[in-house]
Write a protein that holds these residues in place. Structure first.
Motif, PDB file in Angstrom:
ATOM      1  N   VAL A 167       0.869  -1.177   0.000  1.00 51.48           N
ATOM      2  CA  VAL A 167       0.000   0.000   0.000  1.00 51.48           C
ATOM      3  C   VAL A 167       0.904   1.224   0.000  1.00 51.48           C
ATOM      4  CG1 VAL A 167      -1.736   1.302   1.271  1.00 51.48           C
ATOM      5  CG2 VAL A 167      -1.825  -1.203   1.249  1.00 51.48           C
ATOM      6  N   ARG A 168       0.777   2.076  -1.021  1.00 51.63           N
ATOM      7  CA  ARG A 168       1.637   3.257  -1.126  1.00 51.63           C
ATOM      8  C   ARG A 168       1.312   4.244  -0.022  1.00 51.63           C
ATOM      9  NH1 ARG A 168       2.579   6.434  -6.688  1.00 51.63           N
ATOM     10  NH2 ARG A 168       3.344   4.366  -7.205  1.00 51.63           N
ATOM     11  N   VAL A 169       2.361   4.664   0.696  1.00 49.46           N
ATOM     12  CA  VAL A 169       2.190   5.628   1.788  1.00 49.46           C
ATOM     13  C   VAL A 169       2.935   6.927   1.524  1.00 49.46           C
ATOM     14  CG1 VAL A 169       1.745   3.865   3.544  1.00 49.46           C
ATOM     15  CG2 VAL A 169       4.088   4.639   3.137  1.00 49.46           C
ATOM     16  N   GLY A 170       3.722   6.989   0.462  1.00 47.52           N
ATOM     17  CA  GLY A 170       4.444   8.214   0.165  1.00 47.52           C
ATOM     18  C   GLY A 170       5.177   8.152  -1.152  1.00 47.52           C
ATOM     19  N   GLN A 171       5.570   9.335  -1.613  1.00 46.77           N
ATOM     20  CA  GLN A 171       6.336   9.457  -2.855  1.00 46.77           C
ATOM     21  C   GLN A 171       7.195  10.702  -2.766  1.00 46.77           C
ATOM     22  OE1 GLN A 171       4.179   8.958  -6.573  1.00 46.77           O
ATOM     23  NE2 GLN A 171       5.373  10.597  -7.500  1.00 46.77           N
ATOM     24  N   TYR A 196      17.539  13.005  -2.013  1.00 47.97           N
ATOM     25  CA  TYR A 196      16.171  13.389  -1.682  1.00 47.97           C
ATOM     26  C   TYR A 196      16.054  14.143  -0.365  1.00 47.97           C
ATOM     27  CZ  TYR A 196      14.899  10.647  -5.676  1.00 47.97           C
ATOM     28  OH  TYR A 196      14.800  10.179  -6.951  1.00 47.97           O
ATOM     29  N   ASN A 197      16.633  13.656   0.717  1.00 49.69           N
ATOM     30  CA  ASN A 197      16.530  14.304   2.028  1.00 49.69           C
ATOM     31  C   ASN A 197      15.084  14.668   2.363  1.00 49.69           C
ATOM     32  OD1 ASN A 197      19.318  14.188   2.532  1.00 49.69           O
ATOM     33  ND2 ASN A 197      19.637  16.029   1.319  1.00 49.69           N
ATOM     34  N   GLU A 198      14.169  13.733   2.113  1.00 45.45           N
ATOM     35  CA  GLU A 198      12.754  13.947   2.399  1.00 45.45           C
ATOM     36  C   GLU A 198      12.322  13.000   3.507  1.00 45.45           C
ATOM     37  OE1 GLU A 198      10.272  14.004  -1.118  1.00 45.45           O
ATOM     38  OE2 GLU A 198      11.922  14.816  -2.302  1.00 45.45           O
ATOM     39  N   GLU A 199      11.322  13.403   4.271  1.00 49.00           N
ATOM     40  CA  GLU A 199      10.838  12.600   5.383  1.00 49.00           C
ATOM     41  C   GLU A 199       9.406  12.150   5.131  1.00 49.00           C
ATOM     42  OE1 GLU A 199      11.281  14.355   9.221  1.00 49.00           O
ATOM     43  OE2 GLU A 199      13.294  15.095   8.771  1.00 49.00           O
ATOM     44  N   PHE A 200       9.102  10.928   5.593  1.00 48.72           N
ATOM     45  CA  PHE A 200       7.746  10.395   5.537  1.00 48.72           C
ATOM     46  C   PHE A 200       7.412   9.860   6.912  1.00 48.72           C
ATOM     47  CE2 PHE A 200       9.266  10.056   1.220  1.00 48.72           C
ATOM     48  CZ  PHE A 200       8.203  10.583   0.495  1.00 48.72           C
ATOM     49  N   SER A 201       6.193  10.049   7.320  1.00 50.32           N
ATOM     50  CA  SER A 201       5.750   9.534   8.600  1.00 50.32           C
ATOM     51  C   SER A 201       4.446   8.785   8.382  1.00 50.32           C
ATOM     52  CB  SER A 201       5.533  10.689   9.587  1.00 50.32           C
ATOM     53  OG  SER A 201       5.050  10.197  10.808  1.00 50.32           O
ATOM     54  N   ALA A 202       4.402   7.540   8.852  1.00 51.51           N
ATOM     55  CA  ALA A 202       3.192   6.730   8.731  1.00 51.51           C
ATOM     56  C   ALA A 202       3.101   5.816   9.935  1.00 51.51           C
ATOM     57  CB  ALA A 202       3.219   5.902   7.446  1.00 51.51           C
ATOM     58  N   ALA A 213      17.396  -2.201  15.706  1.00 49.26           N
ATOM     59  CA  ALA A 213      17.201  -0.964  16.472  1.00 49.26           C
ATOM     60  C   ALA A 213      17.455  -1.146  17.958  1.00 49.26           C
ATOM     61  CB  ALA A 213      15.785  -0.445  16.259  1.00 49.26           C
ATOM     62  N   GLY A 214      17.446  -2.375  18.464  1.00 47.75           N
ATOM     63  CA  GLY A 214      17.685  -2.612  19.884  1.00 47.75           C
ATOM     64  C   GLY A 214      16.436  -3.071  20.598  1.00 47.75           C
ATOM     65  N   PRO A 215      16.370  -2.908  21.925  1.00 46.93           N
ATOM     66  CA  PRO A 215      15.269  -3.460  22.716  1.00 46.93           C
ATOM     67  C   PRO A 215      13.954  -2.694  22.607  1.00 46.93           C
ATOM     68  CG  PRO A 215      16.787  -2.269  24.123  1.00 46.93           C
ATOM     69  CD  PRO A 215      17.398  -2.283  22.748  1.00 46.93           C
ATOM     70  N   SER A 216      13.921  -1.585  21.945  1.00 44.38           N
ATOM     71  CA  SER A 216      12.714  -0.778  21.822  1.00 44.38           C
ATOM     72  C   SER A 216      11.687  -1.450  20.919  1.00 44.38           C
ATOM     73  CB  SER A 216      13.083   0.596  21.267  1.00 44.38           C
ATOM     74  OG  SER A 216      11.911   1.333  20.970  1.00 44.38           O
ATOM     75  N   ASP A 217      10.411  -1.085  21.100  1.00 47.20           N
ATOM     76  CA  ASP A 217       9.354  -1.595  20.215  1.00 47.20           C
ATOM     77  C   ASP A 217       9.106  -0.675  19.041  1.00 47.20           C
ATOM     78  OD1 ASP A 217       7.378  -2.870  22.959  1.00 47.20           O
ATOM     79  OD2 ASP A 217       8.847  -3.870  21.689  1.00 47.20           O
ATOM     80  N   THR A 218       9.874   0.393  18.915  1.00 47.33           N
ATOM     81  CA  THR A 218       9.678   1.340  17.824  1.00 47.33           C
ATOM     82  C   THR A 218      10.988   1.521  17.055  1.00 47.33           C
ATOM     83  OG1 THR A 218      10.228   3.240  19.191  1.00 47.33           O
ATOM     84  CG2 THR A 218       7.900   2.602  19.119  1.00 47.33           C
ATOM     85  N   PHE A 219      10.852   2.084  15.871  1.00 46.99           N
ATOM     86  CA  PHE A 219      12.022   2.369  15.044  1.00 46.99           C
ATOM     87  C   PHE A 219      11.886   3.795  14.537  1.00 46.99           C
ATOM     88  CE2 PHE A 219      14.196   2.570  10.958  1.00 46.99           C
ATOM     89  CZ  PHE A 219      15.459   2.142  11.324  1.00 46.99           C
ATOM     90  N   GLU A 220      12.877   4.621  14.814  1.00 47.49           N
ATOM     91  CA  GLU A 220      12.866   6.014  14.400  1.00 47.49           C
ATOM     92  C   GLU A 220      14.028   6.303  13.483  1.00 47.49           C
ATOM     93  OE1 GLU A 220      10.871   8.719  15.253  1.00 47.49           O
ATOM     94  OE2 GLU A 220       9.471   7.486  16.392  1.00 47.49           O
ATOM     95  N   GLY A 221      13.772   6.463  12.195  1.00 51.47           N
ATOM     96  CA  GLY A 221      14.752   6.960  11.251  1.00 51.47           C
ATOM     97  C   GLY A 221      15.877   6.015  10.877  1.00 51.47           C
ATOM     98  N   TRP A 222      16.697   6.486   9.968  1.00 53.95           N
ATOM     99  CA  TRP A 222      17.884   5.780   9.513  1.00 53.95           C
ATOM    100  C   TRP A 222      19.065   6.663   9.786  1.00 53.95           C
ATOM    101  CZ3 TRP A 222      13.856   4.027   6.102  1.00 53.95           C
ATOM    102  CH2 TRP A 222      13.778   2.643   6.024  1.00 53.95           C
TER     103      TRP A 222
END
Length: 95
Positions: free
Chosen positions: A26-30, A42-48, A86-95
């Motif tokens: 499912v496309r979430v960004g372009q 690109y240096n663009e950010e997407f949040s979903a 990413a480690g012990p966290s349940d979330t992943f933020e960025g690269w």
């Protein structure tokens, strides 16, 4: 890979590339289209918000003025691999 061979002139043709971001097909960004380049930045950010997602796919296309855009390349990343790195966290933020 981003170079295309031209039948009408020697050398390679520059692309007008853009990247689509899809989660579980499912496309979430372009991104925006970068004009006449084979080395876009690109240096663009997407949040979903993703719940129970399995994979994220990045696909590169060449923007054509007429008809369908040309497929160039793609990459699929599995969320469990990203979370594991990413480690012990349940979330992943960025690269």
């Amino acid at each position: 890979w981003s170079l295309r061979h031209s039948l009408f002139r020697k050398g390679y043709q520059l692309l007008d590339p853009y990247v689509t971001v899809s989660v579980d097909q499912v496309r979430v960004g372009q991104t925006s289209t970068k004009q006449k380049t084979n080395k876009p930045t690109y240096n663009e950010e997407f949040s979903a918000t993703v719940t129970d997602g399995r994979q994220i796919e990045l696909s590169v296309f060449h923007d054509t003025p007429i008809g369908y855009d040309d497929f160039v390349a793609n990459c699929t990343l599995h969320f469990h691999d990203l979370l594991r790195s990413a480690g012990p966290s349940d979330t992943f933020e960025g690269w």
